[in-house]
Design an enzyme around this catalytic site. Structure first.
Site, short mmCIF file in Angstrom:
data_model
loop_
_atom_site.label_atom_id
_atom_site.label_comp_id
_atom_site.label_asym_id
_atom_site.label_seq_id
_atom_site.Cartn_x
_atom_site.Cartn_y
_atom_site.Cartn_z
N TRP A 94 0.83 -1.21 0.00
CA TRP A 94 0.00 0.00 0.00
C TRP A 94 0.86 1.25 0.00
CZ3 TRP A 94 -3.70 -2.12 -1.98
CH2 TRP A 94 -4.15 -3.37 -1.57
N ASP A 95 2.01 1.20 0.66
CA ASP A 95 2.94 2.33 0.57
C ASP A 95 3.44 2.50 -0.86
OD1 ASP A 95 2.88 3.25 3.16
OD2 ASP A 95 4.57 2.04 3.84
N VAL A 96 3.76 1.39 -1.51
CA VAL A 96 4.24 1.46 -2.89
C VAL A 96 3.15 2.02 -3.81
CG1 VAL A 96 5.02 0.10 -4.86
CG2 VAL A 96 5.95 -0.38 -2.59
N GLY A 150 2.70 5.67 -3.10
CA GLY A 150 3.79 6.48 -3.65
C GLY A 150 3.62 6.74 -5.13
#
Length: 401
Positions: free
Chosen positions: A161-163, A166
């Site tokens: 989810w961070d990827v 981003g």
């Protein structure tokens, strides 16, 4: 040829994965990315893994190609300088990304008073502004419960989810900048990490499946849901994944292994159509029972020789060490990669953007900076401060050079 975003400057006030990855993505496309940190580094500056000298390999990886500015962000003078960098005059400037609390000097409303066409992309946790990180969003998203073979949920080591957030931040910057170029109007763009997860769960049909069919996706190990795919052990202790989504791919597996006649017996025996994805999924255990001894009798090298050039869709399982040692695309043979010297880390194989444009240069892979290494240059080039004033600020501890 110059990289495609050479005329853009993004100011990043961020930490950890999502927002720094958004800035890295834009930097790899040629944008100037100025990362502002407190003196001594932000909360991610020493995050694991570290090298033997205590430098964060993690931080270096996410901040390649950026210009690092270190300021005393607790002091009014340091905050004033940071705000001035964010709102500096000039075409292609006035773009800010953050995943930190956007209040005080960093609030959009405050910065927009100095530059009305400011574009600011802010990542928050939940849609209501309450806190969330990848690990709390992931556990709520259903994927850990659908991963593994049943029993306890299985977290994924990839901060997916961070990827995704981003990359969405980078998309948001470009969309808002395009709007500003057309209309002259800036804006605040807000992205929720939880919304990234919820949109993905819906887009991939997982939540719609519950609404439409009343069913919840169950864990099935390494089998591929709705088609044929499974992992197998080789004779030399490695593992491979074989996938056959299309009829052509399934026929290629039968031809390359010499097992086509045995596969043909499975359909009538189980009363399924092996020319259909669903039929192959229903018969997956029988297909795997035929394939398993074939794979187990061969080494990875022998399987590679048997499959390469045949149309079989397959790949070896690799740990990170095997990836570095064996994968031909994780090398300078891949034009995405080059070698760069990262401060405190040394020279490593380093990627540029995965995008290859036909009309503009890809750009050389960027190097991770020393914290504060661009402070003097940015204060001179962006704010026009004279060297004497910069020296005064450094002596006072407002800036670190």
């Amino acid at each position: 040829m110059t990289p495609i975003l050479t005329d853009l400057t993004i100011v990043e006030v961020a930490a950890f994965v999502a927002a720094p990855l958004g800035g890295l993505t834009l930097s790899q496309l040629g944008a100037e990315v100025i990362r502002i940190d407190p003196i001594g580094g932000n909360i991610d500056f020493t995050r694991w893994p570290l090298n033997k000298d205590g430098h964060s390999i993690y931080w270096a990886g996410l901040n390649k190609g950026k210009r690092s500015v270190a300021l005393d962000l607790k002091s009014p003078e340091g905050q004033e300088i940071a705000a001035a960098i964010c709102t500096a005059a000039g075409e292609g400037r006035g773009i800010v990304t953050t995943n930190l609390p956007a209040r005080g000097w960093l609030a959009y409303e405050t910065l927009a008073e100095a530059r009305a066409d400011l574009v600011m992309v802010t990542l928050i946790g939940n849609p209501d502004g309450s806190g969330a990180v990848d690990y709390t969003v992931n556990c709520a998203g259903g994927f850990p419960d659908a991963t593994g073979s049943g029993g306890a949920p299985v977290n994924h080591v990839l901060p997916a989810w961070d990827v995704a957030a981003g990359l969405t931040i980078a998309t948001g910057v470009m969309a808002a900048e395009r709007h500003r170029a057309r209309t002259g109007t800036g804006q605040k763009v807000t992205l929720s990490l939880a919304d990234v997860m919820h949109a993905t769960v819906s887009n991939l049909g997982f939540s719609m499946e519950v609404e439409v069919n009343g069913t919840v996706r169950q864990p099935i190990g390494n089998d591929l849901y709705g088609a044929y795919g499974r992992d197998f052990a080789t004779r030399d202790g490695r593992r491979i994944m074989i996938v056959a989504i299309s009829n052509r791919q399934f026929r290629a597996v039968g031809k390359a292994t010499g097992l086509a006649d045995r596969f043909a017996m499975i359909g009538p025996l189980m009363d399924v159509d092996l020319d259909d994805e669903g039929g192959r999924f229903a018969a997956r255990h029988a297909i795997s029972a035929v394939l398993e001894p074939w794979v187990a009798a061969r080494t990875l090298a022998e399987i590679r020789e048997a499959f390469d050039g045949t149309g079989v869709l397959w790949g070896p399982y690799q740990d990170f060490g095997q990836l570095v040692a064996e994968d031909k695309w994780h090398s300078e043979a891949n034009p995405m990669f080059g070698r760069a010297e990262h401060h405190g880390i040394g020279a490593t194989l380093t990627p540029g953007t995965p995008l290859a444009f036909g009309a503009v240069a890809r750009g050389a892979p960027g190097a991770a900076p020393r914290l504060g290494s661009a402070t003097e240059a940015v204060l001179t080039e962006v704010l026009g401060l004279p060297s004497g004033e910069i020296a005064r600020l450094a002596d006072k501890g407002v800036v670190a050079l």
